[in-house]
Design a protein around this motif. Sequence first.
Motif, PDB file in Angstrom:
ATOM      1  N   THR A 268     -34.766   2.543 -15.198  1.00 26.73           N
ATOM      2  CA  THR A 268     -35.311   3.803 -14.918  1.00 26.73           C
ATOM      3  C   THR A 268     -35.188   4.579 -13.569  1.00 26.73           C
ATOM      4  O   THR A 268     -34.836   5.263 -13.352  1.00 26.73           O
ATOM      5  CB  THR A 268     -36.587   3.855 -15.472  1.00 26.73           C
ATOM      6  OG1 THR A 268     -36.376   3.503 -16.978  1.00 26.73           O
ATOM      7  CG2 THR A 268     -37.004   5.448 -15.855  1.00 26.73           C
ATOM      8  N   LYS A 269     -35.761   3.434 -12.875  1.00 25.27           N
ATOM      9  CA  LYS A 269     -36.139   3.810 -11.309  1.00 25.27           C
ATOM     10  C   LYS A 269     -34.544   3.962 -10.762  1.00 25.27           C
ATOM     11  O   LYS A 269     -34.520   5.149  -9.947  1.00 25.27           O
ATOM     12  CB  LYS A 269     -36.761   2.792 -10.466  1.00 25.27           C
ATOM     13  CG  LYS A 269     -38.238   2.813 -10.882  1.00 25.27           C
ATOM     14  CD  LYS A 269     -38.947   1.951  -9.857  1.00 25.27           C
ATOM     15  CE  LYS A 269     -40.420   2.002 -10.120  1.00 25.27           C
ATOM     16  NZ  LYS A 269     -41.115   0.860  -9.108  1.00 25.27           N
TER      17      LYS A 269
ATOM     18  N   ASN B 251     -33.047   7.172 -12.143  1.00 23.52           N
ATOM     19  CA  ASN B 251     -33.634   8.291 -11.691  1.00 23.52           C
ATOM     20  C   ASN B 251     -33.160   8.783 -10.297  1.00 23.52           C
ATOM     21  O   ASN B 251     -33.066   9.908  -9.809  1.00 23.52           O
ATOM     22  CB  ASN B 251     -35.033   8.449 -11.665  1.00 23.52           C
ATOM     23  CG  ASN B 251     -35.519   8.490 -13.051  1.00 23.52           C
ATOM     24  OD1 ASN B 251     -34.757   8.933 -13.846  1.00 23.52           O
ATOM     25  ND2 ASN B 251     -37.042   7.915 -13.300  1.00 23.52           N
TER      26      ASN B 251
END
Lengths: 328, 229
Positions: free
Chosen positions: A81-82, A85
């Motif tokens: 996710t990081k 993003n």
Amino acid sequence: MWKSVSYEACGRSHRRSATPCQDKTLTSSLNGIEIVALADGAGSAKFSHVGAATVTEAACAYLSENFTHLLTTADGLQVKTKLLNHLLAALRQKCEELACGLQELASTLLLVAIGGDSFIIVHIGDGVIGYLQGGQLKVASRPTNGEFVNTTIFVTSADALGSMRVLRGDVSDIDGFVLMSDGTADSLYDRKRATLAPVVRKMMQRTAILSPDRMYQLLENSFEQVIVMNTHDDCSIALLVNKSSSLCYSAMNFEQKCELFGLRATHKSSRRRVRRYDEMLSQLQSAQTLRQISRWLRLKERYTKRHLERLQLLGLVTTDGVYYSSNI
Amino acid sequence: MANVDLLIRLEDLVTNPTPRVPICLCLDTSGSMEGEPIEELNEGVRLFYEAIREDETAMYSAEISIVTFGDIPQVIVDFANIDRQPDVPKLEAGGLTPMGEAVNLALDCLEKRKQEYKDKGVDYYQPWLVLMTDGAPNGSRRELERAITRTVELVESKKLTVFPIGIGPQADMNVLAQFSPARSPLRLQGLKFREFFAWLSQSVSRTSQSTPGETVELDVQGIKGWAQL
């Protein structure tokens, strides 16, 4: 200890339509983290070549800064996710600059990062990531295609997070990694067997021992004359190899050395010539003048010079003023 | 000395099968096609084969199957590339227009072929269904409805591209439209099969060269000269 090289070639289809090459590669060595990244822009997306470049840059920067953190984060979903993003933030910024939508920057992403004894692999979409372990070529991550061959997942796709692969592991028994776009995979990846062409090992070996300029030149020749002619798509590759591993010059057998030097292994003078090149390369681990080498070889300077020029042409020897040296 | 500048040679490459474009021509060969229409259709199909054979990429990627509906729907050519089906089939007119049965047969053939690709590890593009008729269906109503439902579901889930083509003024364009939720059916001007099949072969060629993320824009403007949208 780790060396990298990459090459990207515009495909025949894009050459005909004067479209920019949508494959982008990047190599990076920052904060002790060695990275190779490759992105293949989506066919119809207007700025996918820009998107591919943005994604490789953003991914390399993020991995260089956060390698240890990513390695020690137990939650894989959090890591994905990081990273995603971060990539999307970089792409959105590019969207503003170009006044375009996010999908116009769609591309895949393939990346290998090495820090200390560990590696991280990231893969979204098609293309192949392979590695060499114990002399065996293996596939770390296969292409993600939809049902149809001309469909895949991109960094900008709604299901990018779900299909994204992040692998972590110990690099100590791995000698090299390879990233290839789907255009290159047409030639070097057997889709049915999910295996890499044996020549990939040779490419890794050359990357380990040759100068970067020479290796780039070899890739350019091979891609322009062979790989590009086998597909309509753009073709790219990135290699990251451990030059102190089984890929180093001293680990090569006689036949491999003959191939490197362009000698016929069956020719009676080849053993003598390989032995001579072995001696020269060993001696040139410290810089020497032509006279010094000539004396050491007990060979006339003009003959010694001819041998040196050959090794120089092959990218095995470099010169600095009157000094010759080799770091293979 | 050997050429040391070529790291990779042709013999070093793996041999992957060419990704396939399966195309099913579902053609009306009912009695009303007798005479000039069936002759022109035969000529159009022959030119289609020729154009595919002349295209470097399409020759290996296009796989053609032909389902006809006259007396009974039948597969007169099963999927294979041009290399393996050098003879162009001769279509003959006669019988009724069991369109629903024929389309169901065509969809069954496409599904079977896709499964064969999967089993053999052959990549493929979205299949194409070309449906051509000069009249209105007069087979089983239930089969027609089933064929329409199946086709629409496949088109809407982006698993099939369908080209419904009306031949002449008697073609039931309303029924053809029901097969195609995204694209309106075309009515050929006169008997311009040749132009249609030339366009189709060019579209196959473009599709067979497309890459991930590439939307193959079909040249609809190019059709306008010989068909009505």
